[in-house]
Design a protein around this motif. Structure first.
Motif, mmCIF file in Angstrom:
data_model
loop_
_atom_site.group_PDB
_atom_site.id
_atom_site.type_symbol
_atom_site.label_atom_id
_atom_site.label_comp_id
_atom_site.label_asym_id
_atom_site.label_seq_id
_atom_site.Cartn_x
_atom_site.Cartn_y
_atom_site.Cartn_z
ATOM 1 N N ARG A 58 -14.893 -80.475 28.515
ATOM 2 C CA ARG A 58 -13.847 -79.656 27.926
ATOM 3 C C ARG A 58 -13.908 -79.614 26.392
ATOM 4 N N ALA A 59 -14.113 -80.784 25.779
ATOM 5 C CA ALA A 59 -14.166 -80.834 24.310
ATOM 6 C C ALA A 59 -15.362 -80.025 23.804
ATOM 7 N N HIS A 60 -16.452 -80.125 24.548
ATOM 8 C CA HIS A 60 -17.667 -79.408 24.175
ATOM 9 C C HIS A 60 -17.398 -77.899 24.165
ATOM 10 N N ARG A 105 -14.560 -76.464 23.925
ATOM 11 C CA ARG A 105 -13.592 -76.123 22.889
ATOM 12 C C ARG A 105 -14.307 -75.967 21.543
ATOM 13 N N SER A 106 -15.292 -76.831 21.297
ATOM 14 C CA SER A 106 -15.991 -76.735 20.019
ATOM 15 C C SER A 106 -16.905 -75.503 19.993
ATOM 16 N N ILE A 107 -17.467 -75.150 21.160
ATOM 17 C CA ILE A 107 -18.255 -73.898 21.204
ATOM 18 C C ILE A 107 -17.350 -72.745 20.773
ATOM 19 N N MET A 108 -16.101 -72.750 21.325
ATOM 20 C CA MET A 108 -15.203 -71.652 21.015
ATOM 21 C C MET A 108 -14.885 -71.603 19.529
ATOM 22 N N ARG A 109 -14.696 -72.786 18.948
ATOM 23 C CA ARG A 109 -14.354 -72.810 17.529
ATOM 24 C C ARG A 109 -15.516 -72.247 16.703
ATOM 25 N N SER A 110 -16.738 -72.677 17.030
ATOM 26 C CA SER A 110 -17.875 -72.196 16.251
ATOM 27 C C SER A 110 -18.125 -70.705 16.512
ATOM 28 N N PHE A 111 -17.845 -70.265 17.741
ATOM 29 C CA PHE A 111 -17.921 -68.833 18.049
ATOM 30 C C PHE A 111 -17.149 -68.027 17.037
ATOM 31 N N SER A 112 -15.884 -68.424 16.865
ATOM 32 C CA SER A 112 -14.998 -67.662 15.987
ATOM 33 C C SER A 112 -15.568 -67.613 14.581
ATOM 34 N N LEU A 113 -16.178 -68.709 14.162
ATOM 35 C CA LEU A 113 -16.683 -68.780 12.794
ATOM 36 C C LEU A 113 -17.971 -67.982 12.632
ATOM 37 N N LEU A 114 -18.779 -68.015 13.680
ATOM 38 C CA LEU A 114 -20.131 -67.467 13.509
ATOM 39 C C LEU A 114 -20.281 -66.024 13.966
ATOM 40 N N ASN A 141 -16.368 -75.372 43.260
ATOM 41 C CA ASN A 141 -15.426 -76.484 43.337
ATOM 42 C C ASN A 141 -14.550 -76.504 42.085
ATOM 43 N N PRO A 142 -13.539 -75.615 42.039
ATOM 44 C CA PRO A 142 -12.785 -75.460 40.792
ATOM 45 C C PRO A 142 -11.722 -76.539 40.620
ATOM 46 N N SER A 143 -12.149 -77.759 40.288
ATOM 47 C CA SER A 143 -11.173 -78.849 40.265
ATOM 48 C C SER A 143 -10.634 -79.173 38.876
ATOM 49 N N LYS A 144 -11.235 -78.598 37.805
ATOM 50 C CA LYS A 144 -10.775 -78.961 36.457
ATOM 51 C C LYS A 144 -10.142 -77.757 35.768
ATOM 52 N N PRO A 145 -8.819 -77.596 35.897
ATOM 53 C CA PRO A 145 -8.191 -76.372 35.394
ATOM 54 C C PRO A 145 -8.425 -76.104 33.909
ATOM 55 N N HIS A 146 -8.396 -77.143 33.071
ATOM 56 C CA HIS A 146 -8.562 -76.894 31.641
ATOM 57 C C HIS A 146 -9.967 -76.418 31.314
ATOM 58 N N PHE A 147 -10.951 -77.074 31.947
ATOM 59 C CA PHE A 147 -12.338 -76.682 31.735
ATOM 60 C C PHE A 147 -12.518 -75.216 32.142
ATOM 61 N N ASN A 148 -11.980 -74.854 33.316
ATOM 62 C CA ASN A 148 -12.113 -73.481 33.808
ATOM 63 C C ASN A 148 -11.514 -72.494 32.812
ATOM 64 N N HIS A 149 -10.344 -72.855 32.298
ATOM 65 C CA HIS A 149 -9.657 -71.957 31.375
ATOM 66 C C HIS A 149 -10.519 -71.711 30.131
ATOM 67 N N LEU A 154 -13.708 -72.077 29.865
ATOM 68 C CA LEU A 154 -14.924 -71.367 30.246
ATOM 69 C C LEU A 154 -14.680 -69.858 30.207
ATOM 70 N N PHE A 155 -13.561 -69.427 30.788
ATOM 71 C CA PHE A 155 -13.241 -67.993 30.776
ATOM 72 C C PHE A 155 -12.894 -67.506 29.360
ATOM 73 N N GLU A 156 -12.240 -68.362 28.571
ATOM 74 C CA GLU A 156 -11.959 -67.974 27.188
ATOM 75 C C GLU A 156 -13.277 -67.748 26.435
ATOM 76 N N SER A 157 -14.259 -68.637 26.670
ATOM 77 C CA SER A 157 -15.553 -68.495 26.000
ATOM 78 C C SER A 157 -16.216 -67.178 26.373
ATOM 79 N N LEU A 158 -16.102 -66.831 27.650
ATOM 80 C CA LEU A 158 -16.659 -65.556 28.109
ATOM 81 C C LEU A 158 -16.014 -64.394 27.363
ATOM 82 N N CYS A 159 -14.675 -64.401 27.326
ATOM 83 C CA CYS A 159 -13.953 -63.303 26.671
ATOM 84 C C CYS A 159 -14.340 -63.207 25.207
#
Length: 403
Positions: free
Chosen positions: A2-4, A6-15, A40-48, A50-55
Motif C-alpha cells: 500500500r505504501a509503495h 501511495r508513493s507511486i501516486m505521489r510521484s505520478f502527480s509530480l512527474l 482475491n480482493p482481500s485488501k480494500p486500501h490496496f485495491n483503492h 490501485l484503481f486511483e493509480s489507474l485513473c
C-alpha cells in the motif's frame, strides 16, 4: 504494498508529463496487478490505491494525447469484462468509474467495445447494490452523452430497460436524485424521435411519486427536470404534456410546486436551468397569456425574481431529516469514490445563456412588442415594489424597455 502504491501516486502527480513515455509499461504492470488481486480482493486500501493509480495514469497520459485512450481500453477491457462476468463485488463500482473516465475522454462517436457492454449495465441485479448506483448512473450518463444517437439507432430495444432503471431509482427516497440525473441526460442527449413514445409515461411516473411521497429533495430535482424539458422541447410542449395527462394540470404544477418551492433549488447550474425554463414559460407559452393560467403569470415572474435575488431556502421539514437512510435489505458497502476519477460539472445551457437576468429582460421586451400596452400596467399593479425595482434594473442592463 500500500505504501509503495501511495508513493507511486505521489510521484505520478509530480512527474506528470515526464512519465508519459513510461505509461505503456506501467499499464502492463497495473493491469497485471489488477488481474491478480481480482482473484482475491482481500485488501480494500490496496485495491483503492490501485484503481486511483489507474485513473491518474489515464488522466496524465490522455491529457498529453487523447488518442492514447485506445491503448488503455485495449489493456483494461479484458480485465474489466472478467471482473464484471465474475461479479467481483468489491471491484465493480471501481470498474464503472474507470470506464466513465475513459468514455468521457472520447471526442467522436462511442466505440463498439462500449456498446457491447451496454445491455449488461441495465441488468436489475447490478442496481440492487447501493454502492453501484452512483458510478453506474455516471457511466450511463457518459453513454448517453457520447452515444445518444448510437443507442437510438442500434440499441433502441434497450431504451425501455433504461427507463426501467429510471423508474426504479425515482421510486426510492434515497436514490431519486440519481434517477433524475439519468433522465436529464436522456432528455438532453437522446434524439427526440427516439423517446417521443415514452414521454407521457415518464411524466405519469413522476406524478405517481409526487402523490405517494413529496419530499424536498424530490421536488428540487423535479423542478430542474421540468425546466430542462421546457428548455429542450419548448414551453408549449411542457404545458401540453402536463395538460394531456389531466386538464389544468400545468397550472396546478406552477401554483403548487414551482411558484412556492423554486427558492429551494440549489446549485448554480440547477438555478440557471430553472431560470431559463421559467423565462420560456413566461414568454413563449401562449396559454400563460390568454387562458385561465394568466393569473399565475405575475406570481411566476415574482418567484423568478426571487430565485435571482433572494437567498436560497435550505430549510428541510422536520419529518424529512432521516430520509437518506433507506431501508435496504442487509448491509451494503458504501460507494467507493475515486478522487482521480472525478467528473466535471456539466452545464447543459452552457454558453447559450451567460446571464439569465438579461435573457429575461430581452424576452419580456419581445413579448411586450407582440401585445403593446398590456405588460407595463399589469406589472405596475401586481408585482411587488421590490421585485419591480429589480426588474427595472434588468431592463436597463439589457438596454430594453416594455412597450
Amino acid at each position: 504494498g500500500r505504501a509503495h502504491l501511495r508513493s507511486i501516486m505521489r510521484s505520478f502527480s509530480l512527474l506528470q508529463e515526464a512519465i508519459v513515455s513510461y505509461i505503456p509499461t506501467l499499464i502492463g504492470q497495473l493491469t497485471h496487478k489488477l488481474l491478480l488481486v481480482s482473484k482475491n480482493p482481500s485488501k480494500p486500501h490496496f485495491n483503492h490505491y490501485l484503481f486511483e493509480s489507474l485513473c491518474l495514469s489515464i488522466r496524465i497520459t490522455c491529457k498529453a494525447n487523447t488518442t492514447t485512450v485506445g491503448s488503455f481500453e485495449e489493456a483494461l477491457f479484458p480485465v474489466f469484462t472478467e471482473i464484471l462476468q465474475n461479479d467481483v463485488q468489491e471491484f465493480v463500482p471501481y470498474v464503472f468509474q474507470v470506464m466513465s473516465l475513459l468514455l468521457e475522454i472520447h471526442t467522436s462517436s462511442i466505440p463498439n467495445s462500449y456498446m457491447a457492454l451496454f445491455p449488461h449495465l441495465l441488468q436489475p441485479v447490478l442496481w440492487e447494490r447501493t454502492g453501484n448506483i452512483p458510478p453506474l448512473v455516471r457511466l450511463l450518463q457518459a453513454y448517453l452523452e457520447k452515444g445518444g444517437a448510437t443507442i437510438a439507432s442500434s440499441a433502441a430495444d434497450k431504451i425501455p430497460g433504461l427507463l426501467g432503471v429510471f423508474q426504479k431509482l425515482i421510486a426510492s427516497k434515497a436514490n431519486d436524485h440519481q434517477g433524475f440525473y439519468l433522465m436529464n441526460s436522456i432528455i438532453e442527449h437522446m434524439p427526440t424521435e427516439s423517446i417521443v413514445q415514452y414521454r407521457k409515461q415518464i411524466f405519469i411516473l413522476l406524478f405517481q411519486r409526487l402523490q405517494s411521497s413529496k419530499t424536498t429533495k424530490f421536488i428540487k430535482s423535479f423542478m430542474v427536470f421540468i425546466n430542462l424539458y421546457g428548455v429542450k422541447y419548448g414551453a408549449i410542449a411542457l404545458q401540453e404534456i402536463f395538460d394531456s395527462i389531466q386538464p389544468k394540470m400545468f397550472g396546478m404544477v406552477l401554483e403548487k410546486i414551482v411558484i412556492p418551492e423554486v427558492q429551494k433549488v440549489s446549485g448554480p447550474v440547477e438555478k440557471k436551468i430553472c431560470a431559463v425554463g421559467i423565462i420560456k414559460i413566461l414568454t413563449e407559452c401562449p396559454a400563460m397569456i390568454d387562458t385561465e393560467y394568466t393569473k399565475l403569470w405575475t406570481p411566476l415572474l415574482q418567484a423568478l425574481i426571487g430565485l435571482f435575488e433572494l437567498p436560497e431556502d435550505d430549510s428541510i421539514p422536520d419529518d424529512e431529516h432521516f430520509i437518506d437512510i433507506e431501508d435496504t435489505p442487509g448491509y451494503q458497502t458504501a460507494f467507493s469514490q475515486l478522487a482521480f476519477a472525478g467528473k466535471k460539472e456539466h452545464d447543459p445551457i452552457g454558453e447559450v445563456v451567460s446571464n439569465p437576468k438579461i435573457l429575461l429582460a430581452q424576452s419580456l421586451h419581445k413579448l411586450s412588442t407582440a401585445c403593446p400596452g398590456r405588460f407595463p400596467s399589469m406589472l405596475s399593479t401586481s408585482l411587488n415594489a421590490e421585485a419591480l425595482q429589480y426588474l427595472q434594473g434588468y431592463l436597463q442592463a439589457a438596454s430594453v424597455q416594455l412597450v
